[in-house]
Write a protein that holds these residues in place. Structure first.
Motif, PDB file in Angstrom:
ATOM      1  N   ASP A  84      10.430  56.676 109.811  1.00  0.00           N
ATOM      2  CA  ASP A  84      11.676  57.342 110.195  1.00  0.00           C
ATOM      3  C   ASP A  84      11.343  58.513 111.115  1.00  0.00           C
ATOM      4  O   ASP A  84      10.318  59.188 110.920  1.00  0.00           O
ATOM      5  CB  ASP A  84      12.407  57.859 108.953  1.00  0.00           C
ATOM      6  CG  ASP A  84      12.828  56.732 108.022  1.00  0.00           C
ATOM      7  OD1 ASP A  84      13.156  55.645 108.522  1.00  0.00           O
ATOM      8  OD2 ASP A  84      12.821  56.953 106.794  1.00  0.00           O
ATOM      9  N   ARG A 140      15.603  51.817 110.110  1.00  0.00           N
ATOM     10  CA  ARG A 140      14.960  53.122 109.968  1.00  0.00           C
ATOM     11  C   ARG A 140      15.961  54.232 110.236  1.00  0.00           C
ATOM     12  O   ARG A 140      16.985  54.032 110.907  1.00  0.00           O
ATOM     13  CB  ARG A 140      13.786  53.290 110.957  1.00  0.00           C
ATOM     14  CG  ARG A 140      12.651  52.310 110.919  1.00  0.00           C
ATOM     15  CD  ARG A 140      12.143  51.869 109.592  1.00  0.00           C
ATOM     16  NE  ARG A 140      12.045  52.897 108.564  1.00  0.00           N
ATOM     17  CZ  ARG A 140      11.998  52.593 107.265  1.00  0.00           C
ATOM     18  NH1 ARG A 140      12.093  51.338 106.862  1.00  0.00           N
ATOM     19  NH2 ARG A 140      11.887  53.556 106.376  1.00  0.00           N
ATOM     20  N   THR A 141      15.666  55.409 109.737  1.00  0.00           N
ATOM     21  CA  THR A 141      16.495  56.593 109.961  1.00  0.00           C
ATOM     22  C   THR A 141      16.084  57.262 111.263  1.00  0.00           C
ATOM     23  O   THR A 141      14.902  57.549 111.478  1.00  0.00           O
ATOM     24  CB  THR A 141      16.342  57.589 108.796  1.00  0.00           C
ATOM     25  OG1 THR A 141      16.796  56.979 107.591  1.00  0.00           O
ATOM     26  CG2 THR A 141      17.154  58.859 109.057  1.00  0.00           C
ATOM     27  N   ALA A 154      17.172  60.559 113.550  1.00  0.00           N
ATOM     28  CA  ALA A 154      17.916  61.803 113.735  1.00  0.00           C
ATOM     29  C   ALA A 154      17.541  62.414 115.078  1.00  0.00           C
ATOM     30  O   ALA A 154      16.449  62.170 115.600  1.00  0.00           O
ATOM     31  CB  ALA A 154      17.608  62.793 112.616  1.00  0.00           C
ATOM     32  N   PHE A 163      17.308  65.548 107.379  1.00  0.00           N
ATOM     33  CA  PHE A 163      16.611  64.353 107.840  1.00  0.00           C
ATOM     34  C   PHE A 163      15.809  63.720 106.703  1.00  0.00           C
ATOM     35  O   PHE A 163      15.853  62.497 106.494  1.00  0.00           O
ATOM     36  CB  PHE A 163      15.704  64.711 109.016  1.00  0.00           C
ATOM     37  CG  PHE A 163      14.704  63.647 109.378  1.00  0.00           C
ATOM     38  CD1 PHE A 163      15.120  62.360 109.712  1.00  0.00           C
ATOM     39  CD2 PHE A 163      13.346  63.932 109.384  1.00  0.00           C
ATOM     40  CE1 PHE A 163      14.194  61.379 110.054  1.00  0.00           C
ATOM     41  CE2 PHE A 163      12.420  62.960 109.717  1.00  0.00           C
ATOM     42  CZ  PHE A 163      12.844  61.678 110.048  1.00  0.00           C
ATOM     43  N   ALA A 189      18.194  62.102 104.296  1.00  0.00           N
ATOM     44  CA  ALA A 189      18.730  60.859 104.854  1.00  0.00           C
ATOM     45  C   ALA A 189      17.678  59.762 104.824  1.00  0.00           C
ATOM     46  O   ALA A 189      17.984  58.589 104.574  1.00  0.00           O
ATOM     47  CB  ALA A 189      19.219  61.097 106.276  1.00  0.00           C
ATOM     48  N   SER A 190      16.426  60.122 105.079  1.00  0.00           N
ATOM     49  CA  SER A 190      15.342  59.154 105.026  1.00  0.00           C
ATOM     50  C   SER A 190      15.220  58.557 103.627  1.00  0.00           C
ATOM     51  O   SER A 190      14.856  57.383 103.465  1.00  0.00           O
ATOM     52  CB  SER A 190      14.025  59.833 105.425  1.00  0.00           C
ATOM     53  OG  SER A 190      12.937  58.938 105.379  1.00  0.00           O
ATOM     54  N   GLY A 218      17.778  58.172 101.679  1.00  0.00           N
ATOM     55  CA  GLY A 218      19.059  57.568 101.343  1.00  0.00           C
ATOM     56  C   GLY A 218      19.973  58.458 100.535  1.00  0.00           C
ATOM     57  O   GLY A 218      20.927  57.978  99.912  1.00  0.00           O
ATOM     58  N   THR A 250      24.011  61.440 104.637  1.00  0.00           N
ATOM     59  CA  THR A 250      24.134  60.970 106.013  1.00  0.00           C
ATOM     60  C   THR A 250      23.709  62.079 106.956  1.00  0.00           C
ATOM     61  O   THR A 250      23.508  63.220 106.551  1.00  0.00           O
ATOM     62  CB  THR A 250      25.581  60.556 106.316  1.00  0.00           C
ATOM     63  OG1 THR A 250      26.445  61.671 106.043  1.00  0.00           O
ATOM     64  CG2 THR A 250      25.997  59.364 105.472  1.00  0.00           C
ATOM     65  N   LEU A 251      23.584  61.736 108.231  1.00  0.00           N
ATOM     66  CA  LEU A 251      23.099  62.693 109.216  1.00  0.00           C
ATOM     67  C   LEU A 251      24.244  63.339 109.985  1.00  0.00           C
ATOM     68  O   LEU A 251      25.201  62.677 110.372  1.00  0.00           O
ATOM     69  CB  LEU A 251      22.169  61.994 110.212  1.00  0.00           C
ATOM     70  CG  LEU A 251      20.812  61.573 109.680  1.00  0.00           C
ATOM     71  CD1 LEU A 251      20.149  60.622 110.668  1.00  0.00           C
ATOM     72  CD2 LEU A 251      19.912  62.785 109.438  1.00  0.00           C
ATOM     73  N   PRO A 286      23.064  61.777 114.051  1.00  0.00           N
ATOM     74  CA  PRO A 286      22.314  60.521 114.103  1.00  0.00           C
ATOM     75  C   PRO A 286      21.997  60.116 115.531  1.00  0.00           C
ATOM     76  O   PRO A 286      22.435  60.758 116.490  1.00  0.00           O
ATOM     77  CB  PRO A 286      23.277  59.528 113.437  1.00  0.00           C
ATOM     78  CG  PRO A 286      24.637  60.085 113.735  1.00  0.00           C
ATOM     79  CD  PRO A 286      24.480  61.575 113.716  1.00  0.00           C
TER      80      PRO A 286
END
Length: 356
Positions: free
Chosen positions: A89, A115-116, A118, A288, A291-292, A294, A297-298, A301
């Motif tokens: 991520d 993948r996350t 940001a 971040f 969010a990685s 779970g 949320t970002l 994004p």
């Protein structure tokens, strides 16, 4: 979680500081630094007591699960897509890329590999701006009519990117964030007198549905010292934020009223509010990481970063043609709303750095 910081220059070193603080607090397990400058890398790794490598492609084999990319903008696309493909991520510093095709490709690769991604639009985490956003959303300022931003200093222009991509990228995104939409038209004027091909001054006017945002950026204004501020004018109140004041927001209860066919000004004075203080960079990295995992949320994004790059391209096109241009409406990668609000994380009570 093992966390890497790739690029340890001026702003990257701040990412290193925050990452090591989070490791000390038990929020992440290990920090690994990466930079092609071996002397700088060795000095910083030794100072913080962490490992350092010169090749970012080694990071996945070292167990890195998430990373900040704070390298020069032209390198963002390759490093980000390589790491996302390898299952890492990434938080990419702004601008996400230098052209929208590369920016959207990073977004697409993140989606393909689940993948996350940001983007470092750090002012979405500025305490006063976050407070102002909440006030706008609940209608405290009325209908927003006008925004004005200034970022002035006196310094030599950068060698790689000009004021449009280095400074205006912040305020293009801030305008979208506060208004919850993208503009319909944009006009831009650029000046590159000092270093040919590198704009040291950028003036951007963005027209929204019922509102106008005027953005003034320059590295060639010695008058104010370092100036970073924002004015937002609504039909009921106006707001002023000095970004260097961290968490202070001024509200002006001033408006024009009409009575019996005549107009007059009603001015009921100014109120000063202090928002809960928090270092924006730490808030950004904590979000971040969450969010990685779970957990949230970002606020910024990948698609937000890509849309900012699209607007910079529209602005550049306007400057080249000396005309107002219509903003391209991309429907890629999710809805067009610019106001994704994550679940709030606990404040650490520290103050912010100024990234530019």
């Amino acid at each position: 979680m093992n966390y890497a910081v790739i690029g340890t220059g001026y702003w990257g070193s701040n990412h290193v500081r925050v990452a090591t603080e989070l490791a000390e607090d038990g929020r992440i397990d290990d920090v690994i630094l990466c930079d092609v400058d071996e002397d700088r890398l060795d000095d910083l790794a030794s100072s913080y007591g962490v490992r350092g490598v010169t090749d970012y492609e080694r990071l996945p084999e070292l167990g890195v699960e998430a990373a900040t990319i704070s390298t020069p903008s032209p390198t963002h696309h390759r490093i980000a897509t390589d790491l996302l493909t390898a299952g890492v991520d990434v938080l990419v510093e702004k601008p996400l890329a230098l052209d929208s095709d590369d920016a959207w490709d990073i977004v697409d690769v993140a989606n393909e590999h689940d993948r996350t991604l940001a983007v470092g639009h750090i002012f979405r985490h500025h305490p006063a701006l976050v407070d102002l956003k909440r006030r706008i959303d609940r209608g405290e300022l009325g209908r927003i009519k006008y925004l004005s931003t200034a970022r002035f200093s006196f310094r030599a222009p950068r060698e790689t990117t000009g004021a449009l991509y280095s400074l205006a990228v912040h305020d293009v995104d801030v305008s979208n964030y506060l208004l919850g939409e993208r503009p319909e038209r944009v006009y831009c004027s650029l000046d590159d007198v000092v270093r040919e091909g590198i704009d040291e001054t950028a003036t951007v006017v963005m027209e929204y549905d019922g509102a106008t945002s005027v953005i003034n950026e320059s590295w060639q204004v010695p008058v104010f010292g370092k100036r970073r501020d924002l004015v937002v004018v609504g039909s009921e109140k106006a707001a002023y934020v000095d970004y260097l004041e961290d968490n202070v927001i001024e509200l002006y209860d001033s408006r024009v009223v009409e009575r019996n066919g005549s107009m007059s000004v009603r001015d009921e004075g100014k109120q000063v509010h202090e928002a809960p203080n928090r270092e924006p960079l730490r808030a950004e990295i904590e979000e971040f990481i969450a969010a990685s995992r779970g957990e949230t949320t970002l606020r910024s994004p990948g698609r937000v970063g890509a849309r900012a790059v699209e607007l910079l391209e529209d602005a550049k096109r306007s400057a080249e043609t000396r005309n107002t241009v219509a903003v391209a409406r991309s429907d890629r990668s999710g809805p067009s709303v610019e106001t994704d609000e994550p679940r709030r994380l606990e404040s650490d009570g520290s103050g912010p750095d100024d990234p530019q």
